[in-house]
Each structure stands twice: as structure tokens, then as C-alpha cells.
Scaffold this motif. Structure first.
Motif, mmCIF file in Angstrom:
data_model
loop_
_atom_site.group_PDB
_atom_site.id
_atom_site.type_symbol
_atom_site.label_atom_id
_atom_site.label_comp_id
_atom_site.label_asym_id
_atom_site.label_seq_id
_atom_site.Cartn_x
_atom_site.Cartn_y
_atom_site.Cartn_z
ATOM 1 N N CYS A 1 -34.812 -17.363 4.519
ATOM 2 C CA CYS A 1 -36.163 -17.679 4.966
ATOM 3 C C CYS A 1 -36.708 -18.957 4.337
ATOM 4 N N GLY A 2 -35.896 -19.627 3.526
ATOM 5 C CA GLY A 2 -36.379 -20.859 2.935
ATOM 6 C C GLY A 2 -35.320 -21.547 2.111
ATOM 7 N N PHE A 3 -35.644 -22.764 1.687
ATOM 8 C CA PHE A 3 -34.736 -23.525 0.836
ATOM 9 C C PHE A 3 -35.533 -24.588 0.088
ATOM 10 N N HIS A 4 -34.894 -25.125 -0.941
ATOM 11 C CA HIS A 4 -35.473 -26.218 -1.710
ATOM 12 C C HIS A 4 -34.321 -27.057 -2.230
ATOM 13 N N PHE A 5 -34.422 -28.382 -2.152
ATOM 14 C CA PHE A 5 -33.425 -29.245 -2.770
ATOM 15 C C PHE A 5 -34.008 -30.632 -2.971
ATOM 16 N N SER A 6 -33.439 -31.331 -3.939
ATOM 17 C CA SER A 6 -33.772 -32.728 -4.186
ATOM 18 C C SER A 6 -32.469 -33.515 -4.258
ATOM 19 N N PHE A 7 -32.511 -34.746 -3.766
ATOM 20 C CA PHE A 7 -31.322 -35.593 -3.843
ATOM 21 C C PHE A 7 -31.740 -37.039 -4.063
ATOM 22 N N ALA A 8 -30.778 -37.837 -4.498
ATOM 23 C CA ALA A 8 -31.024 -39.253 -4.763
ATOM 24 C C ALA A 8 -30.094 -40.104 -3.919
ATOM 25 N N PHE A 9 -30.616 -41.230 -3.448
ATOM 26 C CA PHE A 9 -29.796 -42.221 -2.742
ATOM 27 C C PHE A 9 -29.919 -43.550 -3.473
ATOM 28 N N ASP A 10 -29.015 -44.465 -3.194
ATOM 29 C CA ASP A 10 -28.986 -45.751 -3.880
ATOM 30 C C ASP A 10 -29.988 -46.691 -3.217
ATOM 31 N N GLU A 11 -31.126 -46.901 -3.875
ATOM 32 C CA GLU A 11 -32.180 -47.718 -3.288
ATOM 33 C C GLU A 11 -31.850 -49.208 -3.285
ATOM 34 N N THR A 12 -30.807 -49.606 -4.013
ATOM 35 C CA THR A 12 -30.384 -51.003 -3.937
ATOM 36 C C THR A 12 -29.648 -51.287 -2.640
ATOM 37 N N GLN A 13 -29.147 -50.239 -1.990
ATOM 38 C CA GLN A 13 -28.368 -50.407 -0.762
ATOM 39 C C GLN A 13 -29.071 -49.854 0.475
ATOM 40 N N PHE A 14 -29.966 -48.890 0.294
ATOM 41 C CA PHE A 14 -30.570 -48.204 1.429
ATOM 42 C C PHE A 14 -32.063 -47.990 1.206
ATOM 43 N N SER A 15 -32.767 -47.861 2.314
ATOM 44 C CA SER A 15 -34.079 -47.224 2.317
ATOM 45 C C SER A 15 -33.949 -46.002 3.212
ATOM 46 N N ILE A 16 -34.931 -45.115 3.155
ATOM 47 C CA ILE A 16 -34.907 -43.931 4.001
ATOM 48 C C ILE A 16 -36.026 -44.054 5.032
#
Length: 322
Positions: free
Chosen positions: A64-79
Motif C-alpha cells: 500500500c505504499g513505498f518510500h525511497f531516496s536516490f542520487a544522480f550525478d548532477e554534473t552530467q544530468f538534470s531531472i
């Protein structure tokens, strides 16, 4: 490819700066529930679609639910975000969610946090494995990325990945610890196998010599393995580099990060915590530090590599075969 310098602050922020609070009264038993990303190849609009997948749904009456955090390389990408700067989550007919309106997302630098909890009808529960929804990465240098084999990691924050279920007996929400499987993203991407390749290495330690053997080739260490509390501890950097793991030491947060395909391990010395694929393993022997070296027990190494690893030991030393 050296991406460590760009990710040092990600690890620091993830391990030291995020406090997680769940509306849970207990921990439900679940084996190998997994969450992972499966980036598409960059499209004609110079965007990379990244579906979020759930695998090995825990037994019971659905999630019924979830939670997560993640990181991406901001020198190469934006979201890709909304006008308000919120990460844009989208879906398609093939995905579990037909509507993402109830899923919240936030962006703090290059760390994305996603949360969902629904108390209503069974139609809002997750009842099957598969892609939940997707987000979009925008390369900052699409032409360079398109014409290279460079890849950059998408890292789950240690301790952040949880699924949520309604306990059948109590009717209360319980949290299910879930593996977050890190992957890499580039201009060209294939669906992740989630199967770590064998390094095909044999590593031999002697209890009386600082020389280790890697496939019968001698390598000099500056310390010996230790024996404490009835088990053997090995200096982890020498072993990790021998089997092809990437190693990052964060002095400020006293954290060792070990990366192998589909296996990410974080060892926090100050808090004596070990995370494997974002899940805390409090049942394992705590890390130990001596003479500026971090030691891990044989049991920790086995927990990382699981069935890939064969360990033999006698009174003279021990051997790891992968």
C-alpha cells in the motif's frame, strides 16, 4: 571512468543528513524484495526515460505504499521537473500505476525522495511486480554522451528503501525493508540483469604474513588479518580492490563505500553500521578500525557476495574463491 569525486557529497548527505520516519509499528518479514531502475536509451529529444521497477513483491495482501531516496550525478544530468521544481513522475499503460497523482516527490540538490501511502481501496494497492512509473533525466552534454560509452551511477540512499503493507491481523501499516539495486545510466542502456558477474578470483590470506595471494600472485599488505570474537576480520580495501570493487573513503563521515555491479555496500565506522543494497544489516558484526584500516568479518563478505563466494579456513589462514 572516475565518478567518485562527484559522488562524495552524495554519500555524505545520504548517510549523515537524512533521517527517515515511517508510520510503522513493526517490520514485516520479506526476502529479497527489490527496487531498481531500468533506464531507456536516450531518445531523439535528448532525454532518458527511467522506469522504477519493483521485483519480488513481498507475500501478503499487496503493497500500500513505498518510500525511497536516490542520487544522480548532477554534473552530467538534470531531472525533469514541474514548473514548481518538483521531479516529474509519469506513467504509461504498461505500468503498475495508471495515475501518479498520489505519489509525492521532492528534490534536494541531486537527491530525489519519493513517497506513497494509500489507505483506501484495494485498487490502489500494488499487487504485482513490474514498472511502477518513470522519471526523466536530461543529459547536460547529450552529444558527448551519445558518442561515448560513459556511464554514471544512480544510487539509492542507504536505509531509505521501504515497502509498506497492511498487517492482516492488526490492520496496522508495517514497513518491509527492501533492497535498492544501484544501476548505471549512459547514452545507451540495456535492461539490468541484477546478476553480479563473477570476478573469477581466488584470494588467500595468511594469519602470519602481510602477503596475500590474488590468483597465486603475491600482493603486499601493510597489516595482517585479525581474529576477534571468534571470527576473522580482513582489511577490506585490499580484498575489495583484488576482486574488482570500487572503493571510496569519506574521511568526514568515516564511511567506506564499496561498489560492485548490483552490489553496493556502505560501512559507517562512527555509527558501526553496515548497509548492503541500501538495507541495514544489524545482525552482522560491526566494522572495526585499527591502524587506519577498516576491517570486516568473513560473514559480511559472505553477505555481500552470497552464493558467489566460497570460503575455506584452517589454522594457517583462509581462502576466498569467487
Amino acid at each position: 571512468m572516475n565518478w567518485f569525486s562527484g559522488f562524495k557529497k552524495i554519500i555524505a548527505a545520504g548517510l549523515a543528513g537524512i533521517t527517515l520516519t515511517f508510520s510503522a509499528i513493526g517490520i514485516a518479514a520479506a526476502e529479497n524484495a527489490q527496487m531498481f531502475f531500468a533506464p531507456y536509451t536516450m531518445n531523439d529529444a535528448n532525454e532518458i526515460t527511467v522506469p522504477v521497477y519493483l521485483k519480488n513483491l513481498p507475500a501478503g495482501n499487496g503493497v500500500c505504499g513505498f518510500h525511497f531516496s536516490f542520487a544522480f550525478d548532477e554534473t552530467q544530468f538534470s531531472i525533469k521537473t514541474t514548473e514548481e521544481g518538483v521531479p516529474l513522475l509519469e506513467t504509461s499503460d504498461a505500468m503498475v500505476f495508471s495515475d501518479v497523482a498520489g505519489i509525492s516527490a521532492s528534490l534536494d540538490g541531486n537527491i530525489v525522495t519519493v513517497d506513497y501511502l494509500y489507505y483506501g481501496s484495494s485498487e490502489s494497492k500494488i499487487l504485482r511486480d513490474g514498472p511502477l512509473f518513470y522519471y526523466t533525466l536530461i543529459p547536460k552534454e547529450p552529444e558527448r554522451l551519445y558518442n561515448s560509452d560513459d556511464v554514471y551511477p544512480l544510487l539509492f540512499i542507504a536505509g531509505s528503501v521501504q515497502l509498506r503493507q497492511v498487517d492482516a491481523e492488526s490492520g496496522m501499516i508495517v514497513s518491509v525493508p527492501t533492497e535498492g539495486i544501484d544501476v548505471y545510466v549512459g547514452g545507451y542502456n540495456v535492461f539490468p540483469t541484477l546478476e553480479s558477474p563473477s570476478p573469477e578470483k581466488t584470494v588467500v590470506y595468511s594469519f602470519s604474513s602481510q602477503e596475500m595471494l590474488i590468483n597465486d600472485v603475491p600482493v603486499e599488505m601493510d597489516v595482517l588479518p585479525l581474529q576477534r570474537e571468534g571470527t576473522v576480520l580482513i582489511p577490506i580495501r585490499f580484498f575489495a580492490e583484488a576482486v574488482g570493487m570500487d572503493v571510496l573513503w569519506d574521511e568526514e563521515n568515516q564511511t567506506v563505500s564499496l561498489y560492485y555491479p548490483y552490489k553496493s555496500t556502505y560501512v559507517i565506522l562512527g555509527k558501526e553500521k553496515i548497509y548492503i543494497n541500501a538495507v541495514e544489516h544489524s545482525e552482522l558484526m560491526a566494522p572495526y578500525s585499527e591502524n587506519d584500516r577498516t576491517y570486516l568479518s568473513i560473514e559480511v563478505i559472505q553477505a555481500i557476495f552470497e552464493d558467489m563466494l566460497e570460503v575455506t579456513q584452517d589454522e594457517n589462514g583462509l581462502q576466498f574463491r569467487l
